[in-house]
Motif scaffolding. Structure first.
Motif, PDB file in Angstrom:
ATOM      1  N   LEU A   1     -71.721  -7.535 103.441  1.00 33.63           N
ATOM      2  CA  LEU A   1     -71.891  -8.971 103.191  1.00 33.63           C
ATOM      3  C   LEU A   1     -71.253  -9.370 101.858  1.00 33.63           C
ATOM      4  CD1 LEU A   1     -72.921 -11.399 104.629  1.00 33.63           C
ATOM      5  CD2 LEU A   1     -75.201 -11.005 103.686  1.00 33.63           C
ATOM      6  N   ILE A   2     -71.362  -8.485 100.868  1.00 38.31           N
ATOM      7  CA  ILE A   2     -70.701  -8.765  99.578  1.00 38.31           C
ATOM      8  C   ILE A   2     -69.193  -8.895  99.808  1.00 38.31           C
ATOM      9  CG2 ILE A   2     -70.100  -7.729  97.345  1.00 38.31           C
ATOM     10  CD1 ILE A   2     -72.970  -6.614  97.250  1.00 38.31           C
ATOM     11  N   GLU A   3     -68.642  -7.989 100.606  1.00 36.64           N
ATOM     12  CA  GLU A   3     -67.202  -8.034 100.888  1.00 36.64           C
ATOM     13  C   GLU A   3     -66.844  -9.315 101.652  1.00 36.64           C
ATOM     14  OE1 GLU A   3     -64.831  -6.534  99.722  1.00 36.64           O
ATOM     15  OE2 GLU A   3     -63.174  -7.006 101.092  1.00 36.64           O
ATOM     16  N   ARG A   4     -67.682  -9.666 102.639  1.00 36.92           N
ATOM     17  CA  ARG A   4     -67.420 -10.881 103.431  1.00 36.92           C
ATOM     18  C   ARG A   4     -67.414 -12.125 102.541  1.00 36.92           C
ATOM     19  NH1 ARG A   4     -67.442 -12.973 108.561  1.00 36.92           N
ATOM     20  NH2 ARG A   4     -68.393 -15.029 108.724  1.00 36.92           N
ATOM     21  N   ARG A   5     -68.429 -12.217 101.665  1.00 40.16           N
ATOM     22  CA  ARG A   5     -68.507 -13.391 100.778  1.00 40.16           C
ATOM     23  C   ARG A   5     -67.352 -13.395  99.776  1.00 40.16           C
ATOM     24  NH1 ARG A   5     -70.635 -15.387 104.409  1.00 40.16           N
ATOM     25  NH2 ARG A   5     -72.851 -15.823 104.606  1.00 40.16           N
ATOM     26  N   THR A   6     -66.979 -12.235  99.273  1.00 39.58           N
ATOM     27  CA  THR A   6     -65.867 -12.168  98.313  1.00 39.58           C
ATOM     28  C   THR A   6     -64.572 -12.632  98.979  1.00 39.58           C
ATOM     29  OG1 THR A   6     -66.951 -10.314  97.213  1.00 39.58           O
ATOM     30  CG2 THR A   6     -64.617 -10.632  96.727  1.00 39.58           C
ATOM     31  N   GLN A   7     -64.324 -12.155 100.187  1.00 40.33           N
ATOM     32  CA  GLN A   7     -63.110 -12.579 100.901  1.00 40.33           C
ATOM     33  C   GLN A   7     -63.167 -14.075 101.205  1.00 40.33           C
ATOM     34  OE1 GLN A   7     -60.432 -10.832 101.022  1.00 40.33           O
ATOM     35  NE2 GLN A   7     -61.565  -9.159 100.065  1.00 40.33           N
ATOM     36  N   GLY A   8     -64.360 -14.554 101.535  1.00 40.62           N
ATOM     37  CA  GLY A   8     -64.537 -15.993 101.789  1.00 40.62           C
ATOM     38  C   GLY A   8     -64.199 -16.810 100.550  1.00 40.62           C
TER      39      GLY A   8
END
Ligand SMILES: N[C@@H](CCC(=O)N[C@@H](CS)C(=O)NCC(=O)O)C(=O)O
Length: 201
Positions: A124-131
């Motif tokens: 989720l951290i990766e998803r939000r960072t990419q977002g």
């Protein structure tokens, strides 16, 4: 009127900037609270214990930065926080919504970062960072980065970028957004932004 804020909240900052841009600083008392460690002062106005919250003179309390900015703009129409032209307004609202979600994603990273490392959600951290990175790239092409006014979309974008610098300085968003970087430096020099900058950690 009483505006409950914290000095590090980017949502509260949006409202504080709006208050300053509208020249309302003398009419709205700002009360600094810690939403995470409240003694009851904030929850009396906002039972959900979030800043910003605006207690109106008739006792009604407004929560959520966009709701508060909307009310301020209706109660004190000049200078307006939105362009008059309907198409320009729709565009500004789209940008303001992007900026708001950017803020939400960044706050998520902050909160997640405070949890013990073994309980954090790496996907989720990766998803939000990419977002966040895609959101900044979208702003680079979509945001009409004007220096002729400072409407609600500009306030949202300026607060979101400043919050990224404050809480996620390692995220080099400027590398992919040179226009936004230049505009953000201009926005940071505006009195309403200078006067609401978070205190050094
Ligand atoms: N949607 C709200 C978000 C407000 C918000 O999340 N405020 C944070 C401060 S950055 C807060 O008070 N957090 C305390 C909590 O969630 O318990 C807005 O735009 O005002």
């Amino acid at each position: 009127m009483k505006l409950y804020v914290s000095l590090t909240s980017p949502f509260a900052r949006k409202v504080r900037v709006g208050v300053a841009e509208k020249g309302l600083a003398e009419r709205i008392e700002q009360i600094v609270v810690d939403p995470w460690n409240d003694d009851g002062t904030l929850t009396a106005a906002n039972p959900l214990s979030q800043v910003p919250a605006l207690q109106l003179d008739d006792g009604l309390a407004l929560t959520d930065s966009n709701t508060i900015l909307g009310w301020l703009d209706r109660a004190f129409p000049q200078p307006s926080l939105w362009p008059h032209d309907p198409q320009a307004r729709t565009h500004a609202e789209a940008i303001a919504a992007l900026a708001q979600t950017l803020l939400e994603y960044t706050v998520f990273l902050v909160i997640e970062g405070r949890r013990p490392a073994e309980t954090r959600s790496a996907p989720l951290i990766e998803r939000r960072t990419q977002g966040i990175l895609r959101g900044v790239a979208a702003l680079e092409t979509r945001f009409h980065a004007s220096t002729g006014h400072f409407h609600a979309d500009s306030i949202g974008v300026a607060c979101a970028l400043a919050y990224l610098d404050f809480r996620q300085p390692q995220l080099d968003w400027r590398a992919q957004a040179p226009k936004l970087a230049e505009w953000s430096a201009w926005a940071a020099r505006r009195a309403s932004m200078r006067d609401t900058a978070p205190p050094p950690a």
